[in-house]
Design a protein around this motif. Structure first.
Motif, PDB file in Angstrom:
ATOM      1  N   ASN A  62     -12.599   2.637   0.769  1.00 27.95           N
ATOM      2  CA  ASN A  62     -12.382   4.076   0.543  1.00 27.95           C
ATOM      3  C   ASN A  62     -11.463   4.635   1.612  1.00 27.95           C
ATOM      4  O   ASN A  62     -11.726   4.496   2.807  1.00 27.95           O
ATOM      5  N   LYS A  63     -10.394   5.287   1.180  1.00 25.70           N
ATOM      6  CA  LYS A  63      -9.441   5.855   2.144  1.00 25.70           C
ATOM      7  C   LYS A  63      -8.491   6.818   1.449  1.00 25.70           C
ATOM      8  O   LYS A  63      -8.340   6.801   0.220  1.00 25.70           O
ATOM      9  N   TRP A  94      -7.172  10.059  -2.899  1.00 25.21           N
ATOM     10  CA  TRP A  94      -8.016   9.033  -2.283  1.00 25.21           C
ATOM     11  C   TRP A  94      -8.128   7.858  -3.238  1.00 25.21           C
ATOM     12  O   TRP A  94      -8.073   8.025  -4.461  1.00 25.21           O
ATOM     13  N   VAL A  95      -8.305   6.659  -2.673  1.00 30.14           N
ATOM     14  CA  VAL A  95      -8.465   5.463  -3.485  1.00 30.14           C
ATOM     15  C   VAL A  95      -9.675   4.676  -3.001  1.00 30.14           C
ATOM     16  O   VAL A  95     -10.129   4.828  -1.857  1.00 30.14           O
ATOM     17  N   ALA A  96     -10.199   3.821  -3.868  1.00 24.55           N
ATOM     18  CA  ALA A  96     -11.320   2.950  -3.525  1.00 24.55           C
ATOM     19  C   ALA A  96     -11.386   1.833  -4.554  1.00 24.55           C
ATOM     20  O   ALA A  96     -10.718   1.878  -5.594  1.00 24.55           O
ATOM     21  N   THR A 148       1.719  12.411  -9.746  1.00 27.91           N
ATOM     22  CA  THR A 148       2.126  11.047 -10.053  1.00 27.91           C
ATOM     23  C   THR A 148       1.728  10.111  -8.920  1.00 27.91           C
ATOM     24  O   THR A 148       1.945  10.418  -7.740  1.00 27.91           O
ATOM     25  N   ALA A 149       1.161   8.961  -9.261  1.00 28.14           N
ATOM     26  CA  ALA A 149       0.859   7.908  -8.288  1.00 28.14           C
ATOM     27  C   ALA A 149       1.469   6.609  -8.800  1.00 28.14           C
ATOM     28  O   ALA A 149       1.120   6.143  -9.896  1.00 28.14           O
ATOM     29  N   GLN A 150       2.414   6.065  -8.035  1.00 32.67           N
ATOM     30  CA  GLN A 150       3.106   4.861  -8.456  1.00 32.67           C
ATOM     31  C   GLN A 150       2.181   3.641  -8.363  1.00 32.67           C
ATOM     32  O   GLN A 150       1.461   3.468  -7.373  1.00 32.67           O
ATOM     33  N   LYS A 151       2.239   2.807  -9.362  1.00 33.38           N
ATOM     34  CA  LYS A 151       1.435   1.591  -9.394  1.00 33.38           C
ATOM     35  C   LYS A 151       1.767   0.677  -8.219  1.00 33.38           C
ATOM     36  O   LYS A 151       0.874   0.069  -7.597  1.00 33.38           O
ATOM     37  N   SER A 152       3.044   0.590  -7.867  1.00 35.15           N
ATOM     38  CA  SER A 152       3.458  -0.257  -6.741  1.00 35.15           C
ATOM     39  C   SER A 152       2.892   0.251  -5.420  1.00 35.15           C
ATOM     40  O   SER A 152       2.508  -0.543  -4.550  1.00 35.15           O
ATOM     41  N   ASP A 153       2.816   1.579  -5.262  1.00 32.70           N
ATOM     42  CA  ASP A 153       2.245   2.151  -4.033  1.00 32.70           C
ATOM     43  C   ASP A 153       0.742   1.898  -3.975  1.00 32.70           C
ATOM     44  O   ASP A 153       0.183   1.624  -2.905  1.00 32.70           O
ATOM     45  N   LEU A 154       0.082   2.001  -5.136  1.00 31.96           N
ATOM     46  CA  LEU A 154      -1.356   1.733  -5.166  1.00 31.96           C
ATOM     47  C   LEU A 154      -1.626   0.276  -4.776  1.00 31.96           C
ATOM     48  O   LEU A 154      -2.600  -0.025  -4.075  1.00 31.96           O
ATOM     49  N   ALA A 155      -0.764  -0.637  -5.234  1.00 38.17           N
ATOM     50  CA  ALA A 155      -0.921  -2.052  -4.891  1.00 38.17           C
ATOM     51  C   ALA A 155      -0.764  -2.261  -3.390  1.00 38.17           C
ATOM     52  O   ALA A 155      -1.476  -3.074  -2.776  1.00 38.17           O
ATOM     53  N   LYS A 156       0.169  -1.536  -2.781  1.00 39.97           N
ATOM     54  CA  LYS A 156       0.350  -1.656  -1.323  1.00 39.97           C
ATOM     55  C   LYS A 156      -0.841  -1.080  -0.565  1.00 39.97           C
ATOM     56  O   LYS A 156      -1.223  -1.590   0.493  1.00 39.97           O
ATOM     57  N   LEU A 200      -3.920  -1.058  -1.592  1.00 36.05           N
ATOM     58  CA  LEU A 200      -5.129  -1.856  -1.825  1.00 36.05           C
ATOM     59  C   LEU A 200      -4.753  -3.330  -1.996  1.00 36.05           C
ATOM     60  O   LEU A 200      -4.897  -3.909  -3.087  1.00 36.05           O
ATOM     61  N   PRO A 201      -4.260  -3.959  -0.940  1.00 37.31           N
ATOM     62  CA  PRO A 201      -3.884  -5.378  -1.047  1.00 37.31           C
ATOM     63  C   PRO A 201      -5.118  -6.253  -1.278  1.00 37.31           C
ATOM     64  O   PRO A 201      -6.221  -5.899  -0.883  1.00 37.31           O
ATOM     65  N   GLY A 202      -4.890  -7.383  -1.943  1.00 38.12           N
ATOM     66  CA  GLY A 202      -5.994  -8.312  -2.171  1.00 38.12           C
ATOM     67  C   GLY A 202      -6.847  -7.972  -3.365  1.00 38.12           C
ATOM     68  O   GLY A 202      -7.865  -8.626  -3.602  1.00 38.12           O
ATOM     69  N   THR A 203      -6.482  -6.954  -4.138  1.00 37.70           N
ATOM     70  CA  THR A 203      -7.226  -6.586  -5.337  1.00 37.70           C
ATOM     71  C   THR A 203      -6.482  -7.081  -6.578  1.00 37.70           C
ATOM     72  O   THR A 203      -5.390  -7.651  -6.490  1.00 37.70           O
ATOM     73  N   LYS A 204      -7.086  -6.863  -7.740  1.00 37.59           N
ATOM     74  CA  LYS A 204      -6.441  -7.250  -8.984  1.00 37.59           C
ATOM     75  C   LYS A 204      -5.239  -6.370  -9.310  1.00 37.59           C
ATOM     76  O   LYS A 204      -4.451  -6.691 -10.208  1.00 37.59           O
ATOM     77  N   LEU A 205      -5.112  -5.253  -8.599  1.00 39.74           N
ATOM     78  CA  LEU A 205      -4.004  -4.340  -8.844  1.00 39.74           C
ATOM     79  C   LEU A 205      -2.744  -4.857  -8.154  1.00 39.74           C
ATOM     80  O   LEU A 205      -2.636  -4.809  -6.914  1.00 39.74           O
ATOM     81  N   THR A 206      -1.803  -5.365  -8.926  1.00 36.63           N
ATOM     82  CA  THR A 206      -0.492  -5.792  -8.419  1.00 36.63           C
ATOM     83  C   THR A 206       0.562  -5.169  -9.322  1.00 36.63           C
ATOM     84  O   THR A 206       0.262  -4.599 -10.380  1.00 36.63           O
ATOM     85  N   THR A 207       1.817  -5.301  -8.938  1.00 34.46           N
ATOM     86  CA  THR A 207       2.894  -4.702  -9.740  1.00 34.46           C
ATOM     87  C   THR A 207       3.002  -5.369 -11.108  1.00 34.46           C
ATOM     88  O   THR A 207       3.451  -4.757 -12.071  1.00 34.46           O
ATOM     89  N   ARG A 208       2.543  -6.629 -11.191  1.00 36.41           N
ATOM     90  CA  ARG A 208       2.639  -7.352 -12.455  1.00 36.41           C
ATOM     91  C   ARG A 208       1.346  -7.304 -13.274  1.00 36.41           C
ATOM     92  O   ARG A 208       1.309  -7.769 -14.411  1.00 36.41           O
ATOM     93  N   ALA A 209       0.299  -6.778 -12.698  1.00 34.15           N
ATOM     94  CA  ALA A 209      -0.993  -6.758 -13.384  1.00 34.15           C
ATOM     95  C   ALA A 209      -0.971  -5.795 -14.571  1.00 34.15           C
ATOM     96  O   ALA A 209      -0.256  -4.790 -14.566  1.00 34.15           O
ATOM     97  N   SER A 210      -1.748  -6.140 -15.576  1.00 31.52           N
ATOM     98  CA  SER A 210      -1.943  -5.246 -16.712  1.00 31.52           C
ATOM     99  C   SER A 210      -3.166  -4.389 -16.430  1.00 31.52           C
ATOM    100  O   SER A 210      -4.274  -4.904 -16.271  1.00 31.52           O
ATOM    101  N   CYS A 211      -2.975  -3.076 -16.356  1.00 31.71           N
ATOM    102  CA  CYS A 211      -4.064  -2.168 -15.986  1.00 31.71           C
ATOM    103  C   CYS A 211      -4.280  -1.120 -17.071  1.00 31.71           C
ATOM    104  O   CYS A 211      -3.334  -0.442 -17.497  1.00 31.71           O
TER     105      CYS A 211
END
Length: 614
Positions: free
Chosen positions: A520-521, A534-536, A558-566, A568-579
């Motif tokens: 959480n941050k 905030w994200v978690a 707007t929240a960019q998917k690439s920024d969210l991936a940065k 929250l590293p190490g999660t299933k959320l990556t730039t190539r992930a299907s969300c």
């Protein structure tokens, strides 16, 4: 071989034929001993076992010098611990058979020391080198490990007093149990493995609340909110003030105190407290509802007690404290008049915890609260501008000794993340920095949730009203509290709990986030003015994104998917992930999130997006 230091003969001992007294053997083991080795040495030598760096000091003050004293019903021990850090690495425990175990880390013995912008090369290194150590010794007999008071002051002396185990004393459970006297990660904090939830009386009824009103709210909470984890019911401050003409939140002379200067519930508002019973009967009734009982207290000692110069009770003897040359210690000896409570200057002042009399006062006070059956203590006037680490750490220690009690400090005025770091290891609820959420089972308490039916804080009674916050603002508050993993303490009058407020307090997604989310941050890539995020992450790998519109008009965020991936590293959320995404409040299915979350948010409102990525 054990080193047995020479003992001194008392004058005339040889002439009288009196046998020389020998000190306990001190066994030095430079490497850390195993439990089996330590137990074997203790059994054979009946001495003090030092391991690690405690065994390697040379000429200076030696870590682990132990003095033991005995009274009719108690033991006292003092241990020299020069240069020992008083942090989360330090622990002292005592077992029922009287064995005391101390572990910690030293900070001395460096080759190079930096002080006051200068670098010193040490010419001698006689103190113990920096590193881990342990100390073990036995008291003369078995003890009641639940009857303990202790302190570890800046003079480097650890002092403890523990009751002997009398032949007629009874303990339930395993006699090999031990109580950890100083370690910060103890049973009281296991109660707060997730952010606590409950209800506080202040926003609903102010300080004038009565026993009847409190129990009415508790009864409803036990039926409607307890199933959702709201288990604490807390009576807020001034439960000891008489509700008579002239009494208000900050004046002098209206409080109920006993002969020892301790606050007692106003018997007119809390009739079951008559006869010196305190909150015992209220706590019993709360416990029978399946709930836990809490009280709000103020730092230090009541000004009224200081003016009356009440005597100090010795909690070990149960009589007036007069141990030093027959001096009768009183409230005026321990009250620090220069340090009054900033928010209640006529009500309370700090206690001088460098005096044994001051520590005894606090020990007796918190033992009294525990004897009432209190499960939760919220302390005011001790943080922010009122920060007093001694009056936080010492009550924290006392609340851990008898049975688990949650300990919370109010953020006060001027609280900072640095202050939060200094107290996070000794309290369960405080004002904390985001990167410390959950550290040592300490949670960032953002204060009560003033939702539903409220009392106007400017009035002792009356002026009841609905919350002035809009529906969007209420959602924003609840979302932020849960994303930050704040304890959820509802403040409204439960007797008028409406469906909208109930649905907010019991929203399953929010409660899941509040209890079980991690990482959480604040989202650092939300840079637009008036917007925050905030994200978690969730237990099943889901991603939570909360978007807040602080501006005065409806805004698309707007929240960019690439920024969210940065973020929250190490999660299933990556730039190539299907969300796939959905928004909690509108229940809108957002479909596949290609590059960004793009959502319109009302003024002062929030959007809570849940992403499932693969």
């Amino acid at each position: 071989m054990p080193y047995i230091p020479p003992s001194t003969e008392r004058s005339g001992a040889r002439e009288s034929g009196e046998q020389r007294k020998m000190e306990p053997a001190m066994v030095l083991l430079p490497s850390l001993a195993t439990r089996e080795e330590r137990d074997r040495i203790l059994e054979t030598s009946k001495g003090v076992v030092l391991t690690g760096v405690a065994a390697t000091g040379q000429l200076g003050p030696i870590i682990g010098k132990v003095d033991i004293g005995e009274a009719d019903d108690s033991y006292l021990f003092r241990v020299s611990l020069p240069g020992v850090s008083r942090d989360e690495n330090f622990s002292c425990s005592i077992e029922a058979d009287g064995e005391v175990k101390i572990k910690g880390v030293t900070t001395t013995g460096e080759k190079t020391v930096c002080k006051n912008s200068m670098v010193f090369q040490m010419l001698t290194q006689n103190l113990a080198p920096a590193g881990h150590f342990s100390i073990s010794f036995h008291l003369p007999g078995p003890v009641d490990f639940q009857q303990f008071t202790g302190s570890f002051e800046t003079d480097g002396i650890l002092e403890g007093i523990v009751k002997k185990k009398m032949q007629n004393s009874v303990h339930n459970g395993d006699e090999s149990r031990w109580v950890d006297l100083f370690n910060q990660r103890v049973l009281s904090q296991e109660l707060a493995s997730t952010p606590p939830r409950g209800w506080n009386s202040y926003n609903a009824i102010s300080w004038t609340i009565t026993e009847k009103e409190f129990l009415q709210n508790a009864e409803i909470i036990s039926k409607k909110l307890l199933p959702h984890g709201y288990e604490y019911v807390v009576v807020d401050h001034l439960w000891y003030r008489r509700n008579v003409t002239g009494a208000s939140a900050d004046n002098l002379g209206f409080d109920v105190i006993d002969e020892w200067g301790r606050p007692m519930p106003d018997p007119d508002r809390w009739p079951s407290s008559k006869g010196g019973k305190g909150f015992t009967e209220v706590a019993d009734r709360i416990h029978k509802m399946g709930l836990k009982f809490g009280i709000n207290v103020m730092r230090g000692i009541n000004t009224q007690a200081v003016e009356a110069n009440t005597r100090i009770l010795d909690p070990l003897l149960g009589s007036v404290y007069d141990h030093v040359n027959g001096k009768i210690w009183t409230a005026q000896d321990i009250g620090i008049k220069e340090r009054t409570c900033a928010g209640m200057q006529n009500g309370f002042m700090s206690v001088n915890t460098t005096l044994q009399a001051g520590r005894f006062f606090l020990a007796d006070l918190y033992q009294l609260y525990a004897s009432w059956g209190v499960d939760f203590v919220r302390q005011d006037c001790v943080f922010g501008k009122d920060l007093d680490m001694n009056e936080i750490s010492y009550p924290s220690l006392l609340l851990r000794n008898r049975r688990p009690i949650l300990y919370s400090v109010s953020p006060g005025i001027g609280a900072t993340p640095m202050m939060a770091k200094s107290v996070s290891s000794v309290v369960n609820m405080d004002f904390a920095a985001a990167n410390m959420i959950g550290a040592n089972s300490s949670w960032p308490y953002l204060d009560m949730l003033p939702l539903g039916w409220l009392n106007d804080a400017d009035f002792n009674e009356g002026q009841h009203r609905e919350t002035n916050r809009t529906r969007e603002e209420q959602r924003t508050m609840m979302t932020l509290w849960c994303m930050a993993k704040s304890p959820l303490m509802f403040g409204g009058d439960v007797r008028k709990l409406d469906d909208t407020t109930y649905s907010l307090l019991t929203n399953p997604t929010l409660l899941e986030i509040n209890s079980f989310s991690s990482n959480n941050k604040e989202f650092p890539y939300m840079k637009s003015k008036g917007l925050r995020s905030w994200v978690a992450t969730g237990r099943q790998g889901e991603i939570y994104v909360a978007l807040f519109n602080l501006s005065s008009k409806k805004t698309t965020i707007t929240a960019q998917k690439s920024d969210l991936a940065k973020a929250l590293p190490g999660t299933k959320l990556t730039t190539r992930a299907s969300c796939k995404g959905n928004e909690v409040w509108s229940r809108e299915d957002l479909g596949i999130i290609e590059r960004s979350i793009f959502i319109s948010v009302e003024t002062h409102g929030t959007a809570l997006v849940v992403l499932h990525c693969s």
